[in-house]
Enzyme design. Structure first.
Site, PDB file in Angstrom:
ATOM      1  N   LYS A 204      23.629  26.834  -2.961  1.00  0.00           N
ATOM      2  CA  LYS A 204      24.206  27.349  -4.204  1.00  0.00           C
ATOM      3  C   LYS A 204      25.182  26.325  -4.790  1.00  0.00           C
ATOM      4  O   LYS A 204      25.138  26.011  -5.967  1.00  0.00           O
ATOM      5  CB  LYS A 204      24.912  28.671  -3.895  1.00  0.00           C
ATOM      6  CG  LYS A 204      25.569  29.319  -5.064  1.00  0.00           C
ATOM      7  CD  LYS A 204      26.159  30.661  -4.630  1.00  0.00           C
ATOM      8  CE  LYS A 204      27.205  31.134  -5.615  1.00  0.00           C
ATOM      9  NZ  LYS A 204      27.857  32.363  -5.177  1.00  0.00           N
ATOM     10  N   GLU A 210      26.581  20.024   5.620  1.00  0.00           N
ATOM     11  CA  GLU A 210      25.412  20.047   6.504  1.00  0.00           C
ATOM     12  C   GLU A 210      24.127  19.851   5.694  1.00  0.00           C
ATOM     13  O   GLU A 210      23.242  19.070   6.068  1.00  0.00           O
ATOM     14  CB  GLU A 210      25.331  21.401   7.234  1.00  0.00           C
ATOM     15  CG  GLU A 210      26.420  21.642   8.257  1.00  0.00           C
ATOM     16  CD  GLU A 210      27.659  22.322   7.672  1.00  0.00           C
ATOM     17  OE1 GLU A 210      27.902  22.207   6.445  1.00  0.00           O
ATOM     18  OE2 GLU A 210      28.391  22.957   8.451  1.00  0.00           O
ATOM     19  N   GLY A 265      26.123  33.936  -1.372  1.00  0.00           N
ATOM     20  CA  GLY A 265      25.116  33.296  -0.516  1.00  0.00           C
ATOM     21  C   GLY A 265      24.466  34.269   0.447  1.00  0.00           C
ATOM     22  O   GLY A 265      23.242  34.306   0.610  1.00  0.00           O
ATOM     23  N   ARG A 266      25.274  35.101   1.092  1.00  0.00           N
ATOM     24  CA  ARG A 266      24.735  36.006   2.121  1.00  0.00           C
ATOM     25  C   ARG A 266      23.962  37.176   1.526  1.00  0.00           C
ATOM     26  O   ARG A 266      23.385  37.980   2.252  1.00  0.00           O
ATOM     27  CB  ARG A 266      25.859  36.477   3.043  1.00  0.00           C
ATOM     28  CG  ARG A 266      27.049  37.113   2.329  1.00  0.00           C
ATOM     29  CD  ARG A 266      28.243  37.234   3.266  1.00  0.00           C
ATOM     30  NE  ARG A 266      29.431  37.765   2.621  1.00  0.00           N
ATOM     31  CZ  ARG A 266      30.338  37.018   1.985  1.00  0.00           C
ATOM     32  NH1 ARG A 266      30.176  35.721   1.889  1.00  0.00           N
ATOM     33  NH2 ARG A 266      31.410  37.574   1.447  1.00  0.00           N
ATOM     34  N   GLU A 351      31.268  37.753   7.488  1.00  0.00           N
ATOM     35  CA  GLU A 351      31.821  36.965   6.384  1.00  0.00           C
ATOM     36  C   GLU A 351      32.303  37.920   5.277  1.00  0.00           C
ATOM     37  O   GLU A 351      33.254  37.628   4.570  1.00  0.00           O
ATOM     38  CB  GLU A 351      30.768  35.978   5.844  1.00  0.00           C
ATOM     39  CG  GLU A 351      31.388  34.789   5.118  1.00  0.00           C
ATOM     40  CD  GLU A 351      30.396  33.679   4.771  1.00  0.00           C
ATOM     41  OE1 GLU A 351      29.526  33.917   3.924  1.00  0.00           O
ATOM     42  OE2 GLU A 351      30.506  32.572   5.334  1.00  0.00           O
ATOM     43  N   HIS A 382      17.936  43.448  30.375  1.00  0.00           N
ATOM     44  CA  HIS A 382      18.058  42.719  31.641  1.00  0.00           C
ATOM     45  C   HIS A 382      19.211  41.737  31.572  1.00  0.00           C
ATOM     46  O   HIS A 382      19.261  40.774  32.342  1.00  0.00           O
ATOM     47  CB  HIS A 382      16.738  42.008  31.955  1.00  0.00           C
ATOM     48  CG  HIS A 382      15.609  42.993  32.042  1.00  0.00           C
ATOM     49  ND1 HIS A 382      15.283  43.666  33.205  1.00  0.00           N
ATOM     50  CD2 HIS A 382      14.785  43.475  31.078  1.00  0.00           C
ATOM     51  CE1 HIS A 382      14.290  44.496  32.957  1.00  0.00           C
ATOM     52  NE2 HIS A 382      13.963  44.397  31.667  1.00  0.00           N
ATOM     53  N   LYS A 510      36.700  23.461   6.634  1.00  0.00           N
ATOM     54  CA  LYS A 510      35.943  22.392   5.953  1.00  0.00           C
ATOM     55  C   LYS A 510      36.897  21.243   5.599  1.00  0.00           C
ATOM     56  O   LYS A 510      36.581  20.079   5.798  1.00  0.00           O
ATOM     57  CB  LYS A 510      35.287  22.916   4.674  1.00  0.00           C
ATOM     58  CG  LYS A 510      34.171  23.914   4.916  1.00  0.00           C
ATOM     59  CD  LYS A 510      33.539  24.315   3.587  1.00  0.00           C
ATOM     60  CE  LYS A 510      32.610  25.494   3.734  1.00  0.00           C
ATOM     61  NZ  LYS A 510      32.128  26.034   2.473  1.00  0.00           N
TER      62      LYS A 510
HETATM   63  O1  F6P Z   1      30.744  28.115   4.373  1.00  0.00           O
HETATM   64  C1  F6P Z   1      30.289  29.385   4.091  1.00  0.00           C
HETATM   65  C2  F6P Z   1      29.345  29.368   2.955  1.00  0.00           C
HETATM   66  O2  F6P Z   1      30.052  29.164   1.793  1.00  0.00           O
HETATM   67  C3  F6P Z   1      28.526  30.654   2.886  1.00  0.00           C
HETATM   68  O3  F6P Z   1      29.179  31.668   2.238  1.00  0.00           O
HETATM   69  C4  F6P Z   1      27.287  30.181   2.221  1.00  0.00           C
HETATM   70  O4  F6P Z   1      26.233  31.076   2.397  1.00  0.00           O
HETATM   71  C5  F6P Z   1      27.069  28.859   2.916  1.00  0.00           C
HETATM   72  O5  F6P Z   1      28.373  28.345   3.073  1.00  0.00           O
HETATM   73  C6  F6P Z   1      26.173  27.878   2.217  1.00  0.00           C
HETATM   74  O6  F6P Z   1      26.639  27.566   0.948  1.00  0.00           O
HETATM   75  P1  F6P Z   1      25.729  26.804  -0.105  1.00  0.00           P
HETATM   76  O7  F6P Z   1      24.548  27.666  -0.399  1.00  0.00           O
HETATM   77  O8  F6P Z   1      26.611  26.589  -1.290  1.00  0.00           O
HETATM   78  O9  F6P Z   1      25.300  25.500   0.522  1.00  0.00           O
END
Ligand code: F6P
Length: 544
Positions: A204, A210, A265-266, A351, A382, A510
């Site tokens: 987003k 990452e 995002g979630r 979150e 188990h 971050k």
């Molecule tokens: O670090 C948390 C977060 O902001 C989440 O809320 C989000 O889903 C994820 O990172 C990924 O964010 P993006 O879609 O902006 O890469």
């Protein structure tokens, strides 16, 4: 403006607390035995799902008290506000309109809905082209593998849906890379051919470390295989609200699918974030997934609170967290293809509701979102079920059980179902000391020995759980299930008086990560580091 009363100050809070104390030693088995209607009255049906909450540690009086609390928080208008696009995310001054993404019409939100339908159409076109094998890579080979690069909400939803709907897959395989650990990307690419691989950079913000790191490495992998800059559009799509950053990366506007700041995002699997799933299962199935969620939205928006499935689940969550001291909630899907459900729900619930101040910034004097965990049955039996049955921690549980299997192996599935129902019942009935002793004696044990061993076999029971069933795990029931948990999360958040749609708590880590990366790269930095972190940095530098 007077501050909104906190949950613990609501008029019915004390009475609800007293009802909970009175019920603590109560026996759920006895309530079921004395109330022939309980099993059916405490089962709700909506959008192809059934929620059986008859084994929960609540009676009708307690439920009524919880519903009164819900009314005191203005639950009905809060639900309407969410669905109508009010700015429920107050700290970011935005609505949270994930429901619009699966809607088939939208009164009062015509502009946004027009954008959604246009994006849906673009998504449909891309998904059909790839699903049908009509999109070729730089050498002319058709794309057979799609790699979604994203993290958090840009990964967990599509990963869950892709795996859960495996019986609906066509010929394109989808893979998911999230971790900045290079092993994630490297392991995924090991068996893939760059000429027939397409990446979806799903972010987003298009700023997530990452995702950007992995995407740069993926682009290099593609170039190393002979793709030229002008070929990259054949191999990269982006899903983002940051078109500029996507363009800087080298993805042209025609290859970008939109995201909006009014979708968290979630909560975004319904948008183009779900593109990989639409490619895997085909558009009609993806549309059925959206429709299943929309059916749950309809139920959430119209059913009375007392028979509203997400409301009842949210009330039960709060009941155990705030009146029984439960700090966790376990989700146990008895369907192997739902094994990613707990991972997805961890982000969704933790979150959203891992918050310590109210919507208007007051410190809370009560607990909020519990730790959510779980795994697919029967493996947990188990492993950690020992603690569910005999541990000192209260772990309210949801069992999720599709009633049929896609495998055709009905005999084996019967065993799975038997295990699920047995675990749910065992949590409730437990085993008394007398029963434990008798069972040992009946097996031929001498009575003194049986007396000594019995406490180890005794189980208190009364461990609350619900069973969520569906005729089959299909795109529609999966959509409804995910929407159910989204709304349950909202309901709990309303009761706790918190904003379930921001996540400020992830930002500081971050920032500090960037400072430490500088130090690991040998840059001069003014950032003050504590001696413990400094020692670990030095240890890493020495190991290079
Ligand atoms: O670090 C948390 C977060 O902001 C989440 O809320 C989000 O889903 C994820 O990172 C990924 O964010 P993006 O879609 O902006 O890469």
């Amino acid at each position: 403006m007077p501050a909104t009363p906190l949950f613990s100050q609501l008029p019915s809070y004390r009475e609800t607390q007293q009802l909970a104390s009175a019920l603590q030693p109560g026996s759920v088995s006895a309530m079921l035995a004395s109330d022939p209607q309980r099993a059916s009255d405490f089962t709700l049906a909506a959008a192809g799902l059934q929620l059986d909450y008859s084994k929960q540690l609540v009676d009708r009086k307690a439920l009524q008290a919880l519903l009164t609390l819900a009314a005191e928080t203005g639950m009905s208008s809060a639900i309407a506000g969410l669905l109508n696009g009010e700015r429920v995310n107050n700290t970011e001054d935005r609505p949270a309109l994930h429901t619009l993404l699966r809607a088939s019409s939208a009164d009062g939100l015509a502009d946004k809905f027009a954008e959604v339908t246009a994006a849906r159409e673009t998504m449909r076109q891309w998904s059909e082209r790839l699903h049908d094998g009509r999109h070729s890579g730089f050498s002319g080979l058709p794309i057979t593998d799609v790699v979604n690069i994203g993290i958090g909400g840009s990964d967990l939803g599509p990963r869950l849906v892709n795996e859960a709907l495996r019986p609906y897959h066509g010929n394109v395989s989808c893979h998911y890379v999230a971790n900045v650990d290079p092993a994630d990307l490297q392991d995924t690419l090991l068996d893939l051919d760059p000429a027939s691989t397409l990446f979806i950079v799903c972010s987003k913000s298009f700023r997530t470390e990452e995702t950007l790191t992995n995407s740069l490495a993926a682009r290099q992998w593609m170039k190393n295989a002979g793709a030229r800059d002008e070929d990259l559009d054949k191999h990269f799509l982006a899903v983002t609200s940051n078109l500029e950053a996507a363009a800087d990366f080298g993805i042209s506007p025609g290859n970008c699918l939109p995201m909006w700041d009014w979708v968290g995002g979630r909560y975004s699997v319904w948008s183009a974030v779900g593109l990989s799933c639409a490619i895997a299962i085909g558009w009609d199935n993806f549309q059925a997934f959206l429709d299943g969620a929309a059916a749950m939205d309809e139920h959430f928006g119209t059913a009375p609170l007392a028979s509203n499935m997400p409301v009842i689940m949210g009330l039960l969550e709060v009941w155990y967290v705030n009146f029984f001291g439960a700090g966790n909630h376990v989700v146990l899907p008895y369907d192997n293809s739902l094994q990613k459900l707990p991972d997805f729900l961890q982000q969704l619930t933790m979150e959203s509701n891992g918050k310590r101040v109210s919507r208007d910034g007051q410190a809370l004097d009560y607990r909020t979102g519990p730790v959510l965990w779980g795994s697919a049955g029967t493996m947990g039996q188990h492993s950690f079920h020992q603690l569910l049955h005999q541990g000192t921690e209260l772990c309210p549980a949801d069992f999720v059980l599709p009633l049929t299997t896609h495998t055709g192996m009905t005999e084996q599935h019967r065993r799975l179902v038997a295990n699920c129902l047995a675990q749910s019942r065992t949590m409730m009935v437990g085993r008394s000391l007398d029963q434990a002793r008798e069972s040992l004696v009946s097996r031929g044990m001498e009575s003194r020995q049986a007396e000594a061993l019995a406490p180890h076999l005794a189980m208190p029971g009364n461990r609350p759980n619900s069973v969520i069933t569906m005729a089959a795990l299909t795109p529609a029931t999966l959509g409804a299930l995910i929407a159910l948990y989204e709304h349950r999360t909202f309901v709990s958040g309303v009761l706790w008086g918190i904003n379930s749609f921001d996540q400020w708590g992830v930002e500081l880590g971050k920032e500090i990560g960037v400072q430490i990366l500088g130090l690991l790269s040998g840059e001069e930095s003014d950032a003050a580091m504590d001696s413990a972190t400094r020692r670990l940095i030095d240890e890493w530098l020495a190991a290079q």
